[in-house]
Motif scaffolding. Sequence first.
Motif, short mmCIF file in Angstrom:
data_model
loop_
_atom_site.label_atom_id
_atom_site.label_comp_id
_atom_site.label_asym_id
_atom_site.label_seq_id
_atom_site.Cartn_x
_atom_site.Cartn_y
_atom_site.Cartn_z
N THR A 62 1.08 -1.35 -0.11
CA THR A 62 -0.13 0.09 0.06
C THR A 62 0.95 1.09 -0.10
N ILE A 63 0.74 2.18 -0.92
CA ILE A 63 1.58 3.36 -1.20
C ILE A 63 0.75 4.40 -0.79
N SER A 64 0.97 5.06 0.48
CA SER A 64 -0.19 5.96 1.04
C SER A 64 0.45 7.29 1.13
N SER A 65 -0.38 8.37 0.94
CA SER A 65 0.16 9.75 0.75
C SER A 65 0.02 9.90 2.27
N LYS A 86 -6.02 13.07 2.06
CA LYS A 86 -6.42 14.01 1.04
C LYS A 86 -7.31 12.79 0.13
N PRO A 87 -8.50 13.17 -0.60
CA PRO A 87 -9.33 12.16 -1.24
C PRO A 87 -8.51 11.43 -2.47
N GLN A 88 -8.87 10.12 -2.70
CA GLN A 88 -8.66 9.33 -3.75
C GLN A 88 -9.10 10.05 -5.14
N ARG A 89 -7.97 10.91 -5.93
CA ARG A 89 -8.24 11.37 -7.05
C ARG A 89 -7.04 11.17 -8.07
N ILE A 90 -6.96 10.83 -9.14
CA ILE A 90 -6.03 10.35 -9.99
C ILE A 90 -5.49 11.30 -10.80
N LYS A 91 -6.38 12.42 -11.51
CA LYS A 91 -5.90 13.36 -12.57
C LYS A 91 -4.74 13.97 -12.28
N ASN A 92 -4.43 14.59 -11.20
CA ASN A 92 -3.10 15.36 -10.73
C ASN A 92 -2.20 14.62 -10.12
N THR A 93 -2.35 13.29 -9.89
CA THR A 93 -1.25 12.34 -9.38
C THR A 93 -0.94 11.19 -10.10
N PHE A 94 -1.38 11.16 -11.45
CA PHE A 94 -0.86 10.22 -12.35
C PHE A 94 0.51 10.31 -12.79
N ASN A 95 1.40 11.39 -12.48
CA ASN A 95 2.70 11.48 -12.67
C ASN A 95 3.25 10.68 -11.64
N ASP A 96 2.71 10.99 -10.39
CA ASP A 96 3.31 9.97 -9.36
C ASP A 96 3.23 8.47 -9.48
N MET A 97 2.06 8.14 -10.15
CA MET A 97 1.94 6.86 -10.48
C MET A 97 2.96 6.10 -11.34
N ILE A 98 3.10 6.89 -12.44
CA ILE A 98 3.99 6.38 -13.49
C ILE A 98 5.50 6.42 -13.06
N GLN A 99 6.03 7.65 -12.07
CA GLN A 99 7.29 7.53 -11.50
C GLN A 99 7.30 6.29 -10.54
N ASN A 145 -7.30 2.24 -7.44
CA ASN A 145 -8.70 2.07 -7.64
C ASN A 145 -9.30 3.29 -7.38
N GLY A 146 -10.48 3.78 -8.23
CA GLY A 146 -10.96 5.08 -8.15
C GLY A 146 -11.76 5.16 -6.90
N PRO A 147 -12.34 6.33 -6.61
CA PRO A 147 -13.17 6.40 -5.23
C PRO A 147 -14.28 5.71 -5.16
N GLU A 148 -14.85 5.48 -6.47
CA GLU A 148 -16.24 4.54 -6.67
C GLU A 148 -15.87 3.40 -7.42
N SER A 149 -14.78 3.08 -7.25
CA SER A 149 -14.30 1.83 -8.28
C SER A 149 -13.48 0.87 -7.46
N GLY A 150 -13.84 0.81 -6.19
CA GLY A 150 -13.25 -0.54 -5.36
C GLY A 150 -12.24 0.30 -4.31
N ALA A 151 -11.94 1.48 -4.21
CA ALA A 151 -10.98 1.87 -3.40
C ALA A 151 -11.90 1.64 -1.81
N ASP A 188 -11.30 8.29 1.35
CA ASP A 188 -10.90 9.39 1.82
C ASP A 188 -9.50 9.89 1.87
N HIS A 189 -8.64 8.89 1.74
CA HIS A 189 -7.16 9.10 1.86
C HIS A 189 -6.42 8.16 0.58
N PHE A 190 -5.80 9.18 -0.25
CA PHE A 190 -5.07 8.80 -1.43
C PHE A 190 -3.96 7.74 -1.20
N HIS A 191 -4.28 6.80 -2.16
CA HIS A 191 -3.17 5.70 -2.06
C HIS A 191 -2.94 4.89 -3.20
#
Length: 335
Positions: A127-130, A134-147, A160-166, A170-173
């Motif tokens: 689990t790679i936790s912020s 802060k809430p689970q949102r990918i648009k502005n954290t996608f750069n972290d994902m690829i790094q 996993n999106g906030p409505e897709s299995g996370a 409420d906590h970005f990871h």
Amino acid sequence: MLKTKNDASEDNSKSKLQDLINQNKFSDAISFLFNKQQKDWPLLQQGLEALSEVRSKKFIFDGYEIRTQYNPGRINSTTANVSTESIKNRKCFLCAENLPEKQEGILYNDYYSILLNPYPIFPQHLTISSLDHKPQRIKNTFNDMIQLSKDLTDFIIVYNGPESGASAPDHFHFQACKKDRMPVYNDYNNLKKKYGEEIRNNDVKVYGIDDGIRRIISIESPSSNDLIKTFRNIYDLYSIISKSHVEPMMNILTFYDETEWKVIIFFRKKHRPDAYFRENEYNILVSPASVDLGGVLITPLEKDFNKIDKETITQIFREVLIGKEEFEYLKTKLK
């Protein structure tokens, strides 16, 4: 105060771990942490012992495989209540002050903590936790994902999106596992060849893949900037199509192979299948997220593990993912 042998050993462990981190040898650092934590963290020991006893079945489809895993330890994740009211009334289990006392992590880029999941689906399930709540949102954290996927070269990174299995929207990871543990990683080239349609082929390659039960957009590029730009374009487009109020429903897998990134996106229309809510013998307690869609379908109840077959898997995946019409429209717009 004199240091005991245990204190000295602990200092040496921390020093060695930090040396690996300083050299950007994150995969080695994770292996070192894993070996240490499985010796001194009882909760992880119990989770790994339980994992060694899980049962699995393999279903061969045309050109790819889906496994089912009977894993009772995943019951809390599968049944997580992610309603606003429930989240409001519980402590966040990913915030540092609420982590188990014995759990240790690896600081990554001053923003994340790489942790070992004590209720694993795989060995070295991360689990790679912020560090910030802060809430689970990918648009502005996608750069972290690829790094992450480049720095953790042996791993595939999961979102996993906030409505897709996370289970903690409420906590970005992110999550992560070794690449070869994820069937879709092993099947990817064959899926692309057999079921893929090339949508773009320039500095970024984009494919639409429909394997009969999953509809996927994949992106390939050696350029992180081009990859991020293309992803945001896809994100914005699906936001319009899905009309989501939080973020477009999606599950994402990323990995880095040799000289380029590959991104696999599953587009959703539903959080859980109807069978999840049925009663008695008609109930199947399955809540698909990235790992499930990537080829390891988790069943925390033995009755469901015994019941599930290829037809059931097909029905569940088709129900939660977007339909053919929406997928064709998405591909047309991307062209």
